[in-house]
Scaffold this active site. Structure first.
Site: not given
Ligand code: CO
Ligand code: ZN
Length: 332
Positions: A63, A166, A196-197, A219, A305
């Protein structure tokens, strides 16, 4: 790999605003694939065709989007209130520098009369862009604009850290895999997905269009190797992780076992991963149409994150090697 990662992690691209990431990846893969398209949602789809008439369609996904802070309200003194785009913890964003698409930067702070930091919530926080009034702030930022961490990538030994690993780390792995795969008996469809998130949305629609025989996403995943961390059998630097399960998917045994087999044949270090929380694109791919056997190659990452997501160079390189071994052979 390092230059590619510096470039990709430095691009602004919260969910729904992936244009610049898409543009950069397109430039990186042009000439290495037979066809590049973009779909309605904004997914970037790159195809490597096969001369094999019985070629299986393999969908690979990473992503492009990253988490962000979206402006909900501007107060009379010019402070921006915000909500989350994806999984944003108040503690991760507190006192971070953030940047909007137009380059405006701000500092994230909180209502300091809060007596207990455990009660810190995003609605007690704000972004200070240095404006003195609502009018002044409104010249730079509109309601609905989203900010991301401003944290250029740093390196310490084999470790790279910064924001948006990420999943730009996954995007970088797919880009390098595209360059590394020579001949394949399979048709390879690389999808750089959007959103995606916020719920695996780009993967959902692209998997429907592509209708693959097999799905593999790449990922980041968490690790269990920092002081008093939640126990998890994944360590930074011990190799790419073959996912067994997360909250979005139970990986198809056929795909999982194939990954393990290829890693062992080629002597590539790998780990097995069970992630208790969180998911990734394979969560959407495996539920497409009648179901698609799907798996995940995960990149171990500390502090997911946060503004300092940390990955290991060797894991990235071994992920490329493993994917190349998987794709260059028949997938049954
Ligand atoms: Co993420
Ligand atoms: Zn991710």
């Amino acid at each position: 790999m390092k230059e590619l990662l510096v470039r990709l992690t430095g691009i602004y691209g919260p969910s729904g605003r992936e244009e610049a990431v898409r543009q950069a990846i397109r430039q990186e893969i042009e000439g290495f694939v037979d066809e590049i398209t973009e779909d309605v949602m904004g997914n970037l789809i790159a195809v490597k065709k096969s001369s094999n008439p019985d070629a299986k369609k393999v969908m690979l996904a990473a992503h492009m989007d990253q988490i962000g802070l979206i402006v909900t309200n501007i107060d009379e003194n010019g402070f921006l209130r915000f909500s989350n785009v994806g999984g944003v913890s108040p503690f991760n964003v507190l006192h971070r520098r953030v940047v909007f698409q137009n380059g405006v930067t701000g500092a994230v702070s909180y209502e300091t009369e809060l007596d207990d930091m455990k009660k810190l919530k995003l609605d007690k926080m704000y972004i200070d862009i240095g404006a003195r009034s609502r009018e002044e702030a409104g010249k730079h930022v509109q309601i609905g604009d989203a900010a991301v961490y401003h944290a250029p990538m740093a390196q310490s030994g084999d470790r790279y850290f910064g924001c948006a690993m990420d999943d730009r780390a996954g995007c970088a792995v797919l880009v390098e895999t595209i360059r590394s795969v020579k001949e394949s008996p399979n048709e390879l469809i690389f999808v750089f997905t959007v959103q995606e998130e916020v719920g695996l949305r780009g993967a959902k629609t692209s998997a429907y269009t592509i209708n693959p025989d097999i799905g593999i996403s790449v990922d980041v995943t968490l690790t269990g190797d920092t002081p008093k961390s939640r126990p998890m059998a994944v360590n930074l630097g011990d190799g790419p992780a073959v996912k067994v399960k997360d909250a979005s998917v139970i990986c198809h045994p056929k795909v999982k076992d194939l990954m393990i087999q290829r890693a062992e044949e080629a002597g590539i270090p790998y780990q097995l991963e069970v992630l208790e929380y969180g998911g990734t694109d394979s969560g959407a791919i495996h539920l497409s149409r009648e179901g698609v056997p799907s798996g995940v190659i995960s990149i171990p990452c500390r502090y997911v994150h946060s503004a300092h997501e940390m990955v290991d160079r060797n894991d990235l390189e071994n992920a490329v090697k493993l994917l190349t071994c998987i794709l260059e052979k028949e997938i049954v």
